[in-house]
Design a protein around this motif. Structure first.
Motif, mmCIF file in Angstrom:
data_model
loop_
_atom_site.group_PDB
_atom_site.id
_atom_site.type_symbol
_atom_site.label_atom_id
_atom_site.label_comp_id
_atom_site.label_asym_id
_atom_site.label_seq_id
_atom_site.Cartn_x
_atom_site.Cartn_y
_atom_site.Cartn_z
ATOM 1 N N LEU A 164 3.442 -1.415 3.979
ATOM 2 C CA LEU A 164 3.596 0.036 3.151
ATOM 3 C C LEU A 164 4.627 0.853 3.077
ATOM 4 O O LEU A 164 5.561 0.468 3.532
ATOM 5 N N ALA A 165 4.704 2.020 2.200
ATOM 6 C CA ALA A 165 5.816 2.225 0.885
ATOM 7 C C ALA A 165 4.892 3.741 1.179
ATOM 8 O O ALA A 165 3.976 4.270 0.646
ATOM 9 N N ASP A 166 6.279 4.639 1.675
ATOM 10 C CA ASP A 166 5.569 5.793 1.511
ATOM 11 C C ASP A 166 5.020 6.770 2.132
ATOM 12 O O ASP A 166 4.245 7.902 2.504
ATOM 13 N N VAL A 167 4.481 5.273 3.210
ATOM 14 C CA VAL A 167 3.198 6.435 3.952
ATOM 15 C C VAL A 167 3.257 5.661 5.633
ATOM 16 O O VAL A 167 4.269 4.165 5.537
ATOM 17 N N GLU B 43 12.343 3.851 -7.322
ATOM 18 C CA GLU B 43 12.687 2.271 -7.358
ATOM 19 C C GLU B 43 13.355 1.644 -6.031
ATOM 20 O O GLU B 43 12.610 0.719 -5.892
ATOM 21 N N THR B 44 13.959 2.023 -5.871
ATOM 22 C CA THR B 44 14.431 0.994 -4.117
ATOM 23 C C THR B 44 13.193 1.248 -3.160
ATOM 24 O O THR B 44 13.208 0.327 -2.310
ATOM 25 N N ILE B 45 12.624 2.640 -3.337
ATOM 26 C CA ILE B 45 11.380 1.818 -2.328
ATOM 27 C C ILE B 45 10.847 1.434 -3.033
ATOM 28 O O ILE B 45 10.150 0.573 -1.970
ATOM 29 N N GLY B 46 10.303 0.953 -3.799
ATOM 30 C CA GLY B 46 9.097 -0.151 -4.621
ATOM 31 C C GLY B 46 10.290 -1.105 -4.185
ATOM 32 O O GLY B 46 9.267 -2.458 -3.872
ATOM 33 N N ARG B 47 11.325 -1.347 -4.611
ATOM 34 C CA ARG B 47 11.690 -2.921 -4.898
ATOM 35 C C ARG B 47 12.290 -3.311 -2.987
ATOM 36 O O ARG B 47 11.600 -4.721 -3.039
ATOM 37 N N ARG B 48 12.201 -2.636 -2.091
ATOM 38 C CA ARG B 48 12.215 -2.856 -1.010
ATOM 39 C C ARG B 48 10.855 -3.093 -0.296
ATOM 40 O O ARG B 48 10.566 -4.140 0.426
ATOM 41 N N ALA B 49 10.021 -2.618 -0.628
ATOM 42 C CA ALA B 49 8.810 -3.409 0.069
ATOM 43 C C ALA B 49 8.329 -4.624 -0.499
ATOM 44 O O ALA B 49 8.002 -5.418 0.430
ATOM 45 N N VAL B 50 8.472 -4.748 -1.987
ATOM 46 C CA VAL B 50 8.387 -6.233 -2.051
ATOM 47 C C VAL B 50 9.296 -6.926 -1.687
ATOM 48 O O VAL B 50 8.479 -8.166 -1.008
ATOM 49 N N GLU B 51 10.444 -7.068 -0.563
ATOM 50 C CA GLU B 51 11.391 -7.731 -0.507
ATOM 51 C C GLU B 51 10.643 -7.776 0.805
ATOM 52 O O GLU B 51 10.877 -9.246 1.648
ATOM 53 N N ILE C 35 1.287 -1.158 0.082
ATOM 54 C CA ILE C 35 -0.468 0.076 -0.157
ATOM 55 C C ILE C 35 0.779 1.068 -0.004
ATOM 56 O O ILE C 35 1.890 1.509 0.620
ATOM 57 N N MET C 36 0.779 2.439 -0.888
ATOM 58 C CA MET C 36 1.075 3.070 -1.211
ATOM 59 C C MET C 36 0.371 4.501 -1.117
ATOM 60 O O MET C 36 -0.249 4.404 -1.737
ATOM 61 N N GLY C 37 1.315 5.736 -0.734
ATOM 62 C CA GLY C 37 0.815 7.047 -0.749
ATOM 63 C C GLY C 37 -0.351 7.221 0.855
ATOM 64 O O GLY C 37 -0.399 6.623 1.613
ATOM 65 N N ARG C 38 -0.903 8.142 0.431
ATOM 66 C CA ARG C 38 -1.892 9.277 1.793
ATOM 67 C C ARG C 38 -3.191 7.748 1.493
ATOM 68 O O ARG C 38 -4.269 8.909 1.274
ATOM 69 N N VAL C 39 -3.237 7.318 2.388
ATOM 70 C CA VAL C 39 -3.969 6.191 2.592
ATOM 71 C C VAL C 39 -4.760 6.045 3.877
ATOM 72 O O VAL C 39 -3.697 6.159 4.772
ATOM 73 N N PRO C 40 -6.076 6.561 4.652
ATOM 74 C CA PRO C 40 -6.077 6.586 5.708
ATOM 75 C C PRO C 40 -6.331 5.211 6.374
ATOM 76 O O PRO C 40 -6.299 4.269 5.614
#
Length: 341
Positions: free
Chosen positions: A142-145, A297-305, A121-126
């Motif tokens: 959670l990525a970038d939230v 890009e690394t935020i996305g990769r590490r979130a999946v890891e 889940i990314m971004g400004r999600v309540p």
């Protein structure tokens, strides 16, 4: 659980059944119990829910629908996630969360029908929508939230250090009257970037005997989650002697450049500007924009890891990863140190 039961005026056993996702408990009651638990400071752990036994080979990447229009930023994060999923033989399913709809109705069908093995889940999600995804038993990262009331894995840029680095660079270039453009209530990232800029100004030791100042202006939210600076407040700030601006993201920085030109001023000769996120447009606008790179890009990769680890080890202690930022220096900042000589 008794505190939650007392708050809602229901039995302790009903609270227990709602938190364990009992099928006989209504969705509305489950949502009320989860949100009350979060409000009272009780962490919710998705590993306590029932996890589907079969694998689909799909992983959902979820974000507010409004974010889907911002391919310039989120496209890089999604690309990093897809690259890592492909390496692990998973397919990415992109889903939008309708945050303007009731929680149960706002989630995409891939979640409600459990057609994925996990979700980033990314971004400004309540937090209510995040809790609803967790209640399905699907592992979540959670990525970038930031949702610190939930016991989940998080991946974020080190926004505090990034904000500090941006403001420090402007101070090193001789600027003493800085403006921070970004509403700390907009997101956790913005709040951390502002806090970093404040720290840099507070700790700066001036050699000319003049303490630096930092003032603030809150942008306005446009369609598609784009942010722009309010003309009157921004103009007043510049008339107050501001020579440099730290912007909470590049969208705000682009708005600043437009308004600087509209006021008959130039960047960087009159006003220096630093953005945050380092989107591709930073390179080809004039002047090219100095910006803090958040390594999307690394935020996305590490979130999946982390998600793949969570799928294999659902009881592992949650981790929060902060990725280092880097200031990319271009042509939007002037050195005015000689002005003090």
């Amino acid at each position: 659980m008794q505190h939650i039961a007392d708050k809602l005026g229901i039995s302790k056993s009903l609270v227990s059944r709602a938190l364990s996702n009992d099928a006989q408990i209504s969705d509305r009651t489950k949502e009320q119990v989860r949100l009350t638990a979060i409000e009272l400071g009780y962490p919710i752990n998705s590993s306590a829910a029932i996890v589907p036994s079969s694998r689909t080979g799909n992983v959902a990447v979820l974000m507010p629908r409004s974010h889907l229009k911002d391919a310039e930023f989120w496209g890089k994060v999604i690309g990093g996630a897809e690259e890592e999923l492909h390496r692990s033989a998973f397919s990415l399913v992109l889903g939008g969360i309708a945050t303007d709809e009731p929680v149960k109705d706002g989630l995409p069908s891939c979640i409600t029908d459990r057609r994925v093995d996990g979700a980033v889940i990314m971004g400004r999600v309540p937090v209510g929508y995040i809790a609803e995804v967790m209640a399905t038993g699907i592992p979540v990262v959670l990525a970038d939230v930031m949702a610190d009331s939930l016991k989940l894995d998080h991946v974020l840029a080190d926004n505090f250090r990034g904000g500090c680095e941006a403001a420090s660079f402007l101070l090193e270039q001789g600027h003493r009257n800085l403006l921070f453009a970004g509403d700390s209530d907009f997101s956790f990232s913005f709040a951390e970037r502002k806090r970093g800029a404040e720290r840099a100004v507070a700790q700066f030791e001036s050699t000319e005997g003049k303490a630096p100042t930092l003032t603030f202006v809150d942008p306005i939210l446009l369609e598609g989650d784009k942010l722009a600076l309010p003309e009157v407040e921004f103009s007043a700030a510049l008339k107050g002697g501001v020579t440099a601006i730290v912007c909470a993201n590049d969208s705000i920085a682009f708005s600043a450049l437009e308004q600087i030109a509209a006021l008959g001023l130039s960047c960087p000769q009159d006003i220096s500007v630093v953005g945050f996120d380092n989107v591709e447009r930073c390179e080809w606008i004039a002047p090219s924009l100095t910006s803090v790179d958040a390594d999307k890009e690394t935020i996305g990769r590490r979130a999946v890891e982390l998600l793949l680890r969570r799928m294999e080890r659902p009881d592992a202690r949650p981790e929060t990863l902060y990725l280092a930022t880097e200031l990319i220096k271009r042509n939007s900042v002037a050195n005015i140190i000689n002005n003090f000589i």
